[in-house]
Design a protein around this motif. Structure first.
Motif, mmCIF file in Angstrom:
data_model
loop_
_atom_site.group_PDB
_atom_site.id
_atom_site.type_symbol
_atom_site.label_atom_id
_atom_site.label_comp_id
_atom_site.label_asym_id
_atom_site.label_seq_id
_atom_site.Cartn_x
_atom_site.Cartn_y
_atom_site.Cartn_z
ATOM 1 N N ASP A 229 0.824 -1.206 0.000
ATOM 2 C CA ASP A 229 0.000 0.000 0.000
ATOM 3 C C ASP A 229 0.863 1.264 0.000
ATOM 4 O OD1 ASP A 229 0.981 -0.390 2.521
ATOM 5 O OD2 ASP A 229 -0.867 0.143 3.560
ATOM 6 N N ASP A 230 2.186 1.088 0.090
ATOM 7 C CA ASP A 230 3.088 2.238 0.058
ATOM 8 C C ASP A 230 3.491 2.455 -1.411
ATOM 9 O OD1 ASP A 230 5.276 3.899 -0.008
ATOM 10 O OD2 ASP A 230 6.415 2.824 1.524
ATOM 11 N N ASN A 231 2.860 3.456 -2.005
ATOM 12 C CA ASN A 231 3.015 3.683 -3.437
ATOM 13 C C ASN A 231 4.465 3.934 -3.831
ATOM 14 O OD1 ASN A 231 2.047 3.874 -6.019
ATOM 15 N ND2 ASN A 231 1.732 6.089 -5.894
ATOM 16 N N MET A 232 5.168 4.644 -2.980
ATOM 17 C CA MET A 232 6.558 4.984 -3.303
ATOM 18 C C MET A 232 7.427 3.731 -3.351
ATOM 19 S SD MET A 232 9.006 7.634 -1.392
ATOM 20 C CE MET A 232 10.759 7.607 -1.603
ATOM 21 N N PHE A 233 7.305 2.915 -2.319
ATOM 22 C CA PHE A 233 8.104 1.695 -2.294
ATOM 23 C C PHE A 233 7.715 0.789 -3.461
ATOM 24 C CE2 PHE A 233 9.537 -2.446 -0.987
ATOM 25 C CZ PHE A 233 10.746 -2.181 -0.375
ATOM 26 N N THR B 74 6.473 1.583 -6.380
ATOM 27 C CA THR B 74 7.000 2.093 -7.646
ATOM 28 C C THR B 74 8.495 1.834 -7.762
ATOM 29 O OG1 THR B 74 5.374 3.856 -7.466
ATOM 30 C CG2 THR B 74 7.101 4.133 -9.117
ATOM 31 N N MET B 75 9.213 2.104 -6.676
ATOM 32 C CA MET B 75 10.665 1.927 -6.728
ATOM 33 C C MET B 75 11.032 0.462 -6.955
ATOM 34 S SD MET B 75 11.891 4.607 -3.802
ATOM 35 C CE MET B 75 13.645 4.423 -4.038
ATOM 36 N N PHE C 85 15.797 -3.727 -1.848
ATOM 37 C CA PHE C 85 15.768 -3.861 -3.312
ATOM 38 C C PHE C 85 16.738 -4.930 -3.782
ATOM 39 C CE2 PHE C 85 14.592 0.499 -2.242
ATOM 40 C CZ PHE C 85 13.321 0.545 -2.783
ATOM 41 N N LYS D 162 11.847 -3.943 5.123
ATOM 42 C CA LYS D 162 11.740 -2.879 4.119
ATOM 43 C C LYS D 162 12.718 -1.751 4.409
ATOM 44 C CE LYS D 162 7.263 -1.467 2.326
ATOM 45 N NZ LYS D 162 5.934 -1.149 2.822
ATOM 46 N N ASP D 163 13.986 -2.020 4.273
ATOM 47 C CA ASP D 163 14.925 -0.920 4.427
ATOM 48 C C ASP D 163 15.621 -0.720 3.075
ATOM 49 O OD1 ASP D 163 16.575 -3.064 4.234
ATOM 50 O OD2 ASP D 163 17.162 -3.060 6.334
ATOM 51 N N ASN D 164 16.695 0.035 3.073
ATOM 52 C CA ASN D 164 17.316 0.359 1.798
ATOM 53 C C ASN D 164 18.011 -0.840 1.147
ATOM 54 O OD1 ASN D 164 16.321 2.807 2.348
ATOM 55 N ND2 ASN D 164 18.277 3.893 2.452
ATOM 56 N N GLN D 165 18.228 -1.894 1.919
ATOM 57 C CA GLN D 165 18.834 -3.083 1.318
ATOM 58 C C GLN D 165 17.779 -3.966 0.651
ATOM 59 O OE1 GLN D 165 20.571 -3.041 4.956
ATOM 60 N NE2 GLN D 165 21.488 -1.409 3.766
ATOM 61 N N ASP E 40 10.190 -0.459 -10.608
ATOM 62 C CA ASP E 40 11.233 0.059 -11.508
ATOM 63 C C ASP E 40 12.488 -0.803 -11.427
ATOM 64 O OD1 ASP E 40 9.554 2.036 -12.235
ATOM 65 O OD2 ASP E 40 10.529 3.637 -11.095
ATOM 66 N N HIS E 41 12.837 -1.109 -10.203
ATOM 67 C CA HIS E 41 14.076 -1.862 -9.989
ATOM 68 C C HIS E 41 13.994 -3.239 -10.666
ATOM 69 C CE1 HIS E 41 17.835 -2.663 -7.905
ATOM 70 N NE2 HIS E 41 17.385 -3.878 -7.666
#
Lengths: 697, 127
Positions: free
Chosen positions: B13-17, B19-20, B116, B111-114, B23-24
């Protein structure tokens, strides 16, 4: 070979060059010719020599060459050096005989003097020269072409090799990259599982302490109710096993706290001599059981009062001496302390624990301080223990600023030693910790105590313990904070013992409500948590002190006596106020390094993510504000939780951390005011990030 | 349409995550990525037989009352017990991770920066 002019003229007549010339003229030319003989390899003329003669091969053969490079071979009946007929210039090539060769040499002047009446011969000469030049040119061109082909082929081969090498290098690089990623991935997973492990261990040991409290407390009560002799044996065994289990739990909790970097040392007055005495007093019975000696050697120069953490120092020494006894069958154990350096403000002490036990090999000694490692696999089976004691001791010594080391020899024994520096105290004696005396208990006669505890067994333990020891004590028991608040409105108590974690209303909230109408009544927290921030929360809501669970009698009664008769908190060393790191300082600046790296610097994608972030802040910021003003903390929790990873992506590490702290604070139902303050700071950071990145495109 | 690419469902439900992550994964050119902001929407498309589902733990921030990831995980497993599900959450609690694994999730990614890189790696291993 002797050749007559006639014979020579016959030979000339056969040649293309002279075929149009009448015989008498050729005969005259023959008489003007000189005969030369050349041996194999002998030079006829050299390149660049000035030439003025035409050579006709009568016998043998020559090669026309430039150093080693052979242009042509010519045999009898052919001629060379014809260019000299046109131009008296340097020879373009060298000529040498390849076998025994006889040549007729016709000088240029003779040639023309004889043949000037036959201009046709010149035409023939020029035509032949042209033909020969063309042939030579063609040959050269052919050679060049072949060379070029060879070169092209070489270049192709070489190029293919280079391409192959490049591909190989690329393949190796890709392989290395894959391996690196794999390693990175495994590392991350390992770190994550390590985090889980830490948390799991901490939770487990915490969860286990609560029922342990009940087991030990009830056993204590039964022991004091004049059990039969056979029952006493069983109860003793239950008690000993429980204590062992509690030790193991504490060790696990300690190691997870140490590994999480959460272990802190106290700084209070301590007497090293007393600590050594206590260690030996605690363990003497075990040495006696094994019939081995235990002795203490204390440096007379030891200052009576130093500053440090007496509990942890004692823990280290108990562990080392306990181990020494465990692994020694005959002989003895010696605990010694020596002052190795004495200065005005501090002194350095060397502690050594020597035994005459089984000892260790160098390999075993090398790993003995690692967590969950023991000198050998069957040590646990034979000698028991978690294998954590030495690891904890090592870490604790390091927290004291020292290092621990071991000297050991198989069959001869071991010596564990460490040196630490402790500051001198301003005091000359350590303030006495009072035990539970009959006088103290007498002083508590007839007090009224309210016990607030949700766990049925713990309630019984607490009330029975109090009932047994305090004469004519009156005990009231309720199951949660709400009931406590209610009963306090109608009844009067001298003291409240308050569990912290309870359903319906927890101890913190209950204390705040009770304090609204009664600021004087002592309230002691019963808490299984020994983490400073947890304890701080007890003080923050107005509690007078705390008692760790599972409690031991002396702590329970000592605390009650202290708070009722000395008017002081039973644990005087107040933990320093908890600082919320994310709250300190100014707002945080956006750092786009992560998304730049993730997108490989793709501007369009970076812009897109920034816009998504801004959009998210635009929805969530008012959402959080509204939820906060409605007191809907569950909603605040959800929104903060959702946006938390986004802060980290925008490089807002501290804001992400703050979001996590807020989540935890809401989950633990911390005071609303505290949460509001943190959320306000979070919102401030969010607005700042919007300012940093500008309005959405 | 069979392009040889594996089909991945992303539910968050977090649109930003979302989308990212999309894309990835799309940049890798190995996956057909379908995205859903609720578990209910994802359930409707299960007939398309995705190769793997990456499922967030909390799913009700955008649509209040939406079922959470745990419930969706159980429903997915009751429809197709073999379907591979990777759980995603910014919940760092061991207990929750353990519960999702117990209910049949293959992995639990924080769900942290790692995340992806970790998901990229997980997908390359499991599909």
């Amino acid at each position: 070979m002797k050749i007559s002019p006639q014979a020579l003229a016959e030979l000339f007549k056969e040649m293309d060059l002279f075929e149009t010339i009448p015989y008498p003229v050729l005969e005259k030319l023959a008489t003007h010719s000189n005969i030369r003989k050349k041996k194999p390899g002998e030079i006829v003329f050299q390149k660049d020599e000035v030439g003025n003669a035409l050579y006709v091969i009568l016998e043998g053969a020559v090669r026309i060459h430039d150093h080693d490079y052979v242009v042509a071979q010519q045999a009898a009946g052919s001629f060379f050096g014809e260019l000299a007929l046109l131009d008296e210039g340097p020879r373009s090539m060298s000529v040498s005989a390849t076998t025994d060769t006889t040549l007729a040499v016709i000088g240029r002047a003779d040639f023309y003097s004889v043949l000037e009446v036959f201009p046709g011969v010149m035409q023939t000469v020029v035509g032949m020269l042209a033909r020969r030049l063309r042939q030579q040119t063609e040959r050269l061109v052919e050679q060049l072409r072949r060379r070029e082909e060879e070169l092209t082929r070489l270049v192709e081969v070489r190029t293919a090799e280079v391409v192959q090498q490049k591909e190989e290098a690329e393949r190796q690089r890709a392989q290395a990259e894959r391996e690196k990623q794999e390693a990175e991935f495994q590392r991350n997973r390992a770190e994550q599982s390590e985090r889980f492990k830490q948390q799991f261990l901490a939770n487990m040991s915490h969860e286990l302490r609560t029922p342990m409290n009940a087991v030990m407390g009830m056993t204590n009560i039964l022991l004091q109710k004049q059990p039969r002799e056979d029952q006493l044996v069983y109860l003793d065994s239950v008690m000993r096993s429980s204590k062992n289990l509690l030790t193991i739990l504490n060790e696990i909790l300690d190691i997870s706290k140490i590994e999480a970097g959460k272990m802190e040392l106290e700084h209070t007055d301590l007497s090293v001599e007393k600590i050594l005495e206590q260690v030996v007093a605690t363990l003497r019975y075990r040495a006696d059981e094994k019939n081995i000696a235990i002795e203490v050697e204390c440096d007379p120069a030891l200052p009576p009062v130093l500053v440090g953490d007496p509990v942890r120092l004692q823990q280290i020494l108990l562990n080392l001496v306990g181990n020494a006894i465990k692994f020694t069958e005959k002989g003895g154990v010696k605990l010694a302390v020596q002052v190795t350096e004495q200065r005005a403000e501090a002194c350095t002490l060397r502690f050594a624990v020597r035994d005459t036990g089984i000892g260790m090999t160098p390999e075993q000694a090398a790993i003995v301080f690692e967590s969950f490692r023991q000198a050998s696999g069957d040590t646990t089976r034979k000698y028991g223990g978690t294998g954590l004691g030495l690891s904890i001791s090592k870490h604790l010594v390091e927290l004291f600023g020292g290092t621990i080391s071991v000297n050991s020899e198989v069959g001869r024994g071991s010596e564990f030693s460490f040196s630490i520096e402790l500051p001198l105290s301003e005091h000359t004696v350590v303030a006495e910790q009072e035990g539970v005396s009959a006088a103290m208990l007498e002083a508590l006669r007839g007090i009224r105590i309210l016990v607030v505890e949700d766990n049925h067994y713990n309630r019984i333990v607490a009330s029975e313990t109090l009932d047994l020891k305090i004469p004519e004590v009156k005990i009231e028991m309720v199951e949660n904070g709400a009931e406590a608040v209610e009963i306090c409105k109608t009844e009067r108590f001298d003291l409240i013992l308050m569990d912290v974690h309870m359903p319906v209303m927890d101890g913190l909230e209950a204390t705040r409500r009770i304090r609204e109408s009664n600021s004087a009544i002592p309230i002691l927290a019963l808490t299984a948590s020994v983490i400073k921030t947890e304890i701080q929360k007890c003080y923050d809501c107005g509690m007078s002190g705390w008692i760790p669970k599972p409690f031991i009698d002396s702590e329970l009664f000592g605390a009650i006596y202290a708070v009722l008769h000395e008017g002081k908190a039973p644990m005087p060393e107040l933990p320093e106020p908890a600082t919320d790191a994310p709250l300190s300082g100014e707002t945080e600046a956006v750092d786009l390094r992560f998304i730049e790296e993730l997108t490989g610097g793709n501007e369009a994608r970076i812009r897109k993510y920034i816009d998504l972030y801004l959009e998210s802040v635009n929805t969530n910021l008012p959402g959080i504000e509204t939820a906060l003003s409605n007191g809907d903390y569950e909603r605040v929790h959800r929104l903060v939780h959702t946006i938390k990873p986004q802060f980290r992506m925008m490089g807002l590490e501290k804001t992400g951390e703050l979001a996590a702290v807020i989540e935890a604070a809401i989950a633990e139902q911390q005071p609303a005011e505290h949460i509001q303050q943190m959320v306000a700071h979070l919102l401030k950071n969010m607005r700042r990030s919007v300012d940093d990145m500008g309005p959405a495109a | 349409m069979n392009t040889g690419k594996k089909s991945v469902f992303l539910v968050d439900d977090d649109n930003m995550f979302l989308t990212m992550l999309t894309d990835h994964l799309e940049a890798l050119e190995r996956y057909n990525v379908s995205t859903f902001t609720t578990g209910e929407a994802c359930m409707e498309q299960l007939g398309k037989k995705p190769d793997v589902i990456v499922l967030d733990y909390y799913l009700d921030s955008a649509v209040p009352g939406a079922l959470n990831g745990m419930e969706i995980l159980q429903r997915i497993k009751s429809v197709d017990p073999e379907l591979k599900v990777v759980m995603l959450s910014s919940q760092e609690h061991y207990g929750i991770a353990l519960q999702t694994i117990a209910k049949g999730a293959l992995y639990y990614v924080i769900k942290d920066n790692q995340a992806f890189g970790e998901i990229e790696h997980l997908l390359s291993e499991i599909v």
